[in-house]
Write a protein that holds these residues in place. Structure first.
Motif, PDB file in Angstrom:
ATOM      1  N   HIS A 166       0.820  -1.217   0.000  1.00  0.00           N
ATOM      2  CA  HIS A 166       0.000   0.000   0.000  1.00  0.00           C
ATOM      3  C   HIS A 166       0.863   1.282   0.000  1.00  0.00           C
ATOM      4  CE1 HIS A 166      -3.530   2.396   1.417  1.00  0.00           C
ATOM      5  NE2 HIS A 166      -2.616   3.079   2.061  1.00  0.00           N
ATOM      6  N   HIS A 201       1.103   4.464  -2.867  1.00  0.00           N
ATOM      7  CA  HIS A 201       0.866   5.914  -2.693  1.00  0.00           C
ATOM      8  C   HIS A 201       1.807   6.712  -3.605  1.00  0.00           C
ATOM      9  CE1 HIS A 201      -2.276   6.638   0.156  1.00  0.00           C
ATOM     10  NE2 HIS A 201      -1.747   5.886   1.105  1.00  0.00           N
ATOM     11  N   SER A 249       0.756   9.868   5.249  1.00  0.00           N
ATOM     12  CA  SER A 249      -0.637   9.434   5.347  1.00  0.00           C
ATOM     13  C   SER A 249      -1.072   9.426   6.802  1.00  0.00           C
ATOM     14  CB  SER A 249      -0.765   8.037   4.741  1.00  0.00           C
ATOM     15  OG  SER A 249      -0.130   7.099   5.580  1.00  0.00           O
ATOM     16  N   ASP A 293      -6.574   7.051   0.330  1.00  0.00           N
ATOM     17  CA  ASP A 293      -6.594   5.632  -0.059  1.00  0.00           C
ATOM     18  C   ASP A 293      -7.569   5.358  -1.210  1.00  0.00           C
ATOM     19  OD1 ASP A 293      -4.751   5.276   1.857  1.00  0.00           O
ATOM     20  OD2 ASP A 293      -6.078   4.269   3.283  1.00  0.00           O
TER      21      ASP A 293
END
Ligand code: KG4
Ligand code: ZN
Length: 354
Positions: free
Chosen positions: A127, A131, A157, A324
């Motif tokens: 993940h 980004h 984040s 997200d």
């Protein structure tokens, strides 16, 4: 190559169909996201069990709608039509970490089931790297990084703050990260102290813009440390002490606190990132993560960049791809396609950089 990608690491249930155009440009064909943010707003933050239950509720609906949208289909027989479209995709990508274990499992097991039944390759995606890959999603509204490497990547984040040196999307070196709270978490914790709604980043940014006269300042720990580390938990403590001391926090003072807290966060992010760009001789910086939606951060980055001795270009994903989303998962899978046998893919909540 067309990919169905799935993202369920936290409180968003998201699916996208993406494909590669040219070498590094990613085209989003369809993209559907359901967010349980409003629910988490009522509890002042995310309760992992609640987030996982929401993932179960939304996952099939989101994937079905994403598949139908990719063909502009409106039909009474949605599931059967979605199944036909699904057979046409070339692979499935899914976030396998980091994130909340309950939320991750829903996406990972759904993706594994689809890969097994349809006999499609399954690409597990980190993940955090996704980004950064979000910068390669095409948008008519923003400039595009055509030959970005080598570059510095800053991931900011709600759960992470990391600085990396990339020589390609597959080859990178982790330079440093937060020792405690993440940048987005710092925005959210300051927001909670000021009774702002969750997540607080966007409101803090808006309130800071209303400040006419600067009367307050908070310090950024580690600002002058000789490393690439960050620390944001002390900021929450400074704001808490200030709020407890002041008897009457009116709207003007609230805005000033927002301004000072945002400045403390932004100053250290910019300072360490530019230091890394100089040390590694990089002329490109790629931002990613929810905090990269902050316009003040980008404006101040660009202002500081103007005063650097070497040319630097700053890129960040367009707004919907900062927070997200599944499109960035598909983008990363297309830029670094590493299919893995579905039996070997499992949710890894603590996944970091390998
Ligand atoms: O990347 P993201 O959607 O989720 C994680 O992977 O954690 O980031 C969410 C975080 C939240 O902490 C939110 O307050 C912050 O991004 N955020 C912002 C802004 N928009 C979202 N922070 C500052 N300014 C914004 N405009
Ligand atoms: Zn994220």
């Amino acid at each position: 190559m067309k990919i169905l990608s799935i993202e369920t690491s936290c409180d968003e249930t998201s699916a996208a169909i993406v494909e590669k155009e040219k070498d590094t440009q990613i085209k989003v064909i369809s993209h559907v996201t359901a967010s349980s943010m409003t629910l988490h707003g009522t509890t002042g933050g995310i309760i992992p069990e609640n987030a996982a239950r929401e993932q179960v509720k939304w996952i099939m609906r989101v994937i079905t709608q994403c598949l139908l949208q990719s063909k502009n289909k409106k039909t009474k027989n949605e599931l059967s039509e979605a199944h036909t479209i699904l057979k046409e995709v070339d692979g499935i990508a899914v976030t396998y970490g980091p994130g909340l274990i309950g939320s991750l499992i829903i996406g990972v097991e759904t993706a594994k089931t689809l890969a097994f039944i349809l006999k499609k390759p399954l690409i597990p995606v980190n993940h955090l790297l996704a980004h950064i890959s979000a910068n390669f999603i095409q948008s008519p509204r923003s400039p595009f990084p055509l030959s970005p490497f080598p570059c510095i990547g800053l991931i900011v984040s709600g759960g992470h703050t990391d600085l990396l040196y990339f020589t390609s999307i597959k080859k990178y070196q982790w330079l440093g990260g937060t020792r405690d709270d993440a940048a987005g978490e710092a925005f959210d914790k300051v927001g909670r102290l000021l009774n702002l709604s969750y997540p607080a980043g966007p409101e803090i940014e808006k309130r800071a813009l209303n400040v006419k006269k600067i009367t307050l300042s908070f310090t950024s720990p580690l600002l002058n440390s000789n490393d690439y580390d960050f620390s944001f938990s002390g900021l929450k403590a400074q704001v808490m002490r200030f709020v407890q001391k002041e008897k009457n926090i009116n709207e003007v003072l609230k805005n000033e606190i927002c301004y000072a807290a945002q400045k403390a966060i932004i100053d250290i992010l910019i300072s360490k990132t530019l230091k890394a760009a100089k040390e590694f001789n990089c002329s490109t910086i790629l931002l990613g993560g929810g905090v990269s939606a902050n316009q003040t951060l980008k404006a101040q980055f660009n202002e500081k960049i103007m005063h650097q001795s070497h040319t630097i270009q700053l890129f960040s994903p367009v707004a919907p791809y900062c927070t997200d989303n599944a499109a960035m998962i598909g983008a990363h899978a297309l830029l670094d396609p590493n299919p893995v046998n579905w039996r070997e893919v499992k949710a890894e909540p603590e996944l970091y950089f390998t």
